[in-house]
Design a protein around this motif. Structure first.
Motif, mmCIF file in Angstrom:
data_model
loop_
_atom_site.group_PDB
_atom_site.id
_atom_site.type_symbol
_atom_site.label_atom_id
_atom_site.label_comp_id
_atom_site.label_asym_id
_atom_site.label_seq_id
_atom_site.Cartn_x
_atom_site.Cartn_y
_atom_site.Cartn_z
ATOM 1 N N SER A 10 0.541 -1.050 0.009
ATOM 2 C CA SER A 10 -0.059 0.127 0.232
ATOM 3 C C SER A 10 0.785 1.399 -0.142
ATOM 4 N N MET A 11 1.628 1.268 0.752
ATOM 5 C CA MET A 11 3.038 2.649 0.720
ATOM 6 C C MET A 11 3.533 2.941 -0.426
ATOM 7 N N ALA A 12 4.182 1.155 -1.262
ATOM 8 C CA ALA A 12 4.621 1.271 -2.911
ATOM 9 C C ALA A 12 3.825 1.611 -3.670
ATOM 10 N N ALA A 13 2.233 1.725 -3.392
ATOM 11 C CA ALA A 13 1.956 1.777 -4.023
ATOM 12 C C ALA A 13 0.912 4.080 -4.188
ATOM 13 N N ALA A 14 0.928 4.332 -2.787
ATOM 14 C CA ALA A 14 0.507 5.276 -2.573
ATOM 15 C C ALA A 14 2.081 6.198 -3.110
ATOM 16 N N PHE A 15 2.973 6.222 -2.617
ATOM 17 C CA PHE A 15 4.542 7.219 -3.164
ATOM 18 C C PHE A 15 4.142 6.719 -4.736
ATOM 19 N N ALA A 16 4.023 5.710 -5.283
ATOM 20 C CA ALA A 16 4.349 6.121 -6.934
ATOM 21 C C ALA A 16 3.132 6.533 -7.807
ATOM 22 N N ALA A 17 2.037 6.467 -6.835
ATOM 23 C CA ALA A 17 0.478 6.532 -7.731
ATOM 24 C C ALA A 17 0.540 8.336 -8.496
ATOM 25 N N PRO A 18 1.215 8.629 -7.513
ATOM 26 C CA PRO A 18 1.201 10.046 -7.589
ATOM 27 C C PRO A 18 2.194 10.534 -8.811
ATOM 28 N N PHE A 19 3.163 10.430 -9.356
ATOM 29 C CA PHE A 19 4.369 10.022 -10.942
ATOM 30 C C PHE A 19 3.685 9.400 -11.516
ATOM 31 N N VAL A 20 2.383 8.904 -12.310
ATOM 32 C CA VAL A 20 3.066 8.318 -13.059
ATOM 33 C C VAL A 20 1.527 8.371 -13.901
ATOM 34 N N GLY A 21 1.219 8.074 -15.216
ATOM 35 C CA GLY A 21 -0.098 7.868 -16.331
ATOM 36 C C GLY A 21 -0.250 9.426 -16.345
ATOM 37 N N TYR A 22 -1.978 9.509 -15.843
ATOM 38 C CA TYR A 22 -2.217 10.380 -16.628
ATOM 39 C C TYR A 22 -1.318 12.052 -15.539
ATOM 40 N N PHE A 23 -1.656 12.239 -15.339
ATOM 41 C CA PHE A 23 -0.843 13.047 -14.750
ATOM 42 C C PHE A 23 1.047 13.989 -15.334
ATOM 43 N N ILE A 24 1.164 12.266 -16.080
ATOM 44 C CA ILE A 24 2.314 12.727 -17.082
ATOM 45 C C ILE A 24 2.067 14.002 -18.347
ATOM 46 N N TYR A 25 0.556 13.421 -18.276
ATOM 47 C CA TYR A 25 0.034 14.308 -20.054
ATOM 48 C C TYR A 25 -0.389 15.430 -19.250
ATOM 49 N N ARG A 26 -1.124 15.601 -18.337
ATOM 50 C CA ARG A 26 -1.936 16.466 -17.953
ATOM 51 C C ARG A 26 -1.156 17.233 -16.570
ATOM 52 N N VAL A 27 0.272 18.046 -17.056
ATOM 53 C CA VAL A 27 0.125 18.714 -15.464
ATOM 54 C C VAL A 27 -0.330 19.543 -15.410
ATOM 55 N N ASN A 28 -1.249 20.591 -15.796
ATOM 56 C CA ASN A 28 -2.265 21.354 -15.034
ATOM 57 C C ASN A 28 -3.508 21.938 -14.955
ATOM 58 N N HIS A 29 -3.902 20.885 -16.069
ATOM 59 C CA HIS A 29 -5.444 20.855 -16.389
ATOM 60 C C HIS A 29 -6.442 20.348 -15.212
ATOM 61 N N ALA A 30 -7.461 21.446 -14.952
ATOM 62 C CA ALA A 30 -8.805 20.844 -14.436
ATOM 63 C C ALA A 30 -9.162 20.075 -13.857
ATOM 64 N N ALA A 31 -8.638 18.559 -14.934
ATOM 65 C CA ALA A 31 -9.534 17.590 -15.655
ATOM 66 C C ALA A 31 -8.607 16.794 -13.871
ATOM 67 N N ILE A 32 -7.339 17.221 -13.373
ATOM 68 C CA ILE A 32 -7.149 16.644 -12.403
ATOM 69 C C ILE A 32 -7.519 16.375 -11.882
ATOM 70 N N PHE A 33 -8.109 17.936 -11.001
ATOM 71 C CA PHE A 33 -9.601 17.526 -9.656
ATOM 72 C C PHE A 33 -9.877 16.552 -9.711
ATOM 73 N N SER A 34 -10.830 16.119 -10.797
ATOM 74 C CA SER A 34 -11.820 14.813 -10.624
ATOM 75 C C SER A 34 -10.888 14.078 -10.632
ATOM 76 N N ILE A 35 -10.111 13.853 -11.533
ATOM 77 C CA ILE A 35 -9.266 12.566 -11.390
ATOM 78 C C ILE A 35 -8.714 11.828 -9.989
ATOM 79 N N CYS A 36 -7.982 13.483 -9.393
ATOM 80 C CA CYS A 36 -7.127 12.692 -7.799
ATOM 81 C C CYS A 36 -8.645 12.374 -6.750
ATOM 82 N N TYR A 37 -9.837 12.569 -7.005
ATOM 83 C CA TYR A 37 -11.152 12.227 -6.064
ATOM 84 C C TYR A 37 -11.537 11.081 -6.189
#
Length: 208
Positions: free
Chosen positions: A109-136
Motif C-alpha cells: 500500500s505504501m509503494a502504491a501510494a508513493f508511485a501513484a501521483p507520478f505516473v500515468g495521467y499526471f505526466i500528460y496533463r500537468v496543470n489541467h483542471a481535469a486532474i482535480f476529478s481524477i484525484c478524487y
C-alpha cells in the motif's frame, strides 16, 4: 504575456496547458470577486460568451471544498499550487488505502501510494483542471471496496455516506467529461464487484 522575454514555442502534445490560464484560473477569480465584492454566490459567469452558467459544463468547481478555501485565502498562483499538491496527497492516500484493503500489505500500500501521483495521467496533463476529478476518483473505489468487504452496520453506513461524498467531489471538482465518465465507470465496477463478491466475503477486514 506582458513582460515575457522567452518566445520559444514548445510542443505540449495536446496537453491543453492553456486551459488553466484562459478558463479555470480566471473563473475562480470571478467567483472570489462575486462573493467578496458583490456578496453573491457565483452561479453566473458574465465575462464569457455573453454569459454562461458556472454549473455543469461551466466547469467552475463550485462543489469542491478546496475551491471554497481558495475563495477564502484568495485565488492566486500559490493557492492553485497548494490545491494541486493536496489533491495529489488525497489521490495517493485513496490508492494506498485501496491496496491495503485488498491485500492487507502495508508495504504494497505504501509503494502504491508513493508511485501513484507520478505516473500515468499526471505526466500528460500537468496543470489541467481535469486532474482535480481524477484525484478524487479513487475515493469512489475505496468506498465500494469497504462496502463489499462487509463489517459492522455502523461502519457500512459511514462508508455509504463516504461514497455519496466521493461522487459529489468527483462530479463537482473539475471538468465535466472526465468527471462523469470516471463516476460512471467506477460506480458500475464497484456495484458489480459488490453484488458478485459481497456474498462470498466474510466479515474479515484488514482495518476497521
Amino acid at each position: 504575456v506582458l513582460g515575457q522575454s522567452d518566445c520559444r514555442i514548445e510542443n505540449t502534445h495536446g496537453a491543453d496547458v492553456w486551459a488553466m490560464a484562459l478558463a479555470f484560473f480566471p473563473g475562480v477569480v470571478v467567483q472570489e470577486r462575486a462573493i467578496k465584492e458583490f456578496h453573491e454566490f457565483p452561479l453566473w459567469q458574465r465575462y464569457n460568451s455573453s454569459g454562461i452558467s458556472m454549473i455543469g459544463q461551466g466547469q467552475m468547481m463550485l462543489g469542491d471544498p478546496l475551491t471554497w478555501l481558495q475563495w477564502l485565502v484568495g485565488a492566486d498562483a500559490w493557492s492553485f499550487d497548494v490545491k494541486f499538491i493536496l489533491l495529489r496527497i488525497i489521490f495517493a492516500g485513496a490508492i494506498g488505502l485501496s491496496v491495503l484493503t485488498i491485500t492487507g500489505s502495508a508495504g504494497a500500500s505504501m509503494a502504491a501510494a508513493f508511485a501513484a501521483p507520478f505516473v500515468g495521467y499526471f505526466i500528460y496533463r500537468v496543470n489541467h483542471a481535469a486532474i482535480f476529478s481524477i484525484c478524487y476518483a479513487p475515493l469512489i473505489s475505496l468506498c465500494w471496496l469497504r462496502l463489499t468487504l462487509g463489517g459492522a452496520a455502523r461502519a457500512r453506513f459511514w462508508w455509504l455516506a463516504g461514497l455519496m461524498a466521493a461522487n459529489w467531489l468527483v462530479l463537482n471538482s473539475g471538468t465535466a467529461k472526465e468527471a462523469y465518465m470516471a463516476a460512471l465507470v467506477l460506480n458500475a465496477t464497484g456495484a458489480l464487484h459488490f453484488f458478485v463478491e459481497g456474498r462470498r466475503t466474510d466479515a474479515r477486514t484488514f482495518w476497521p
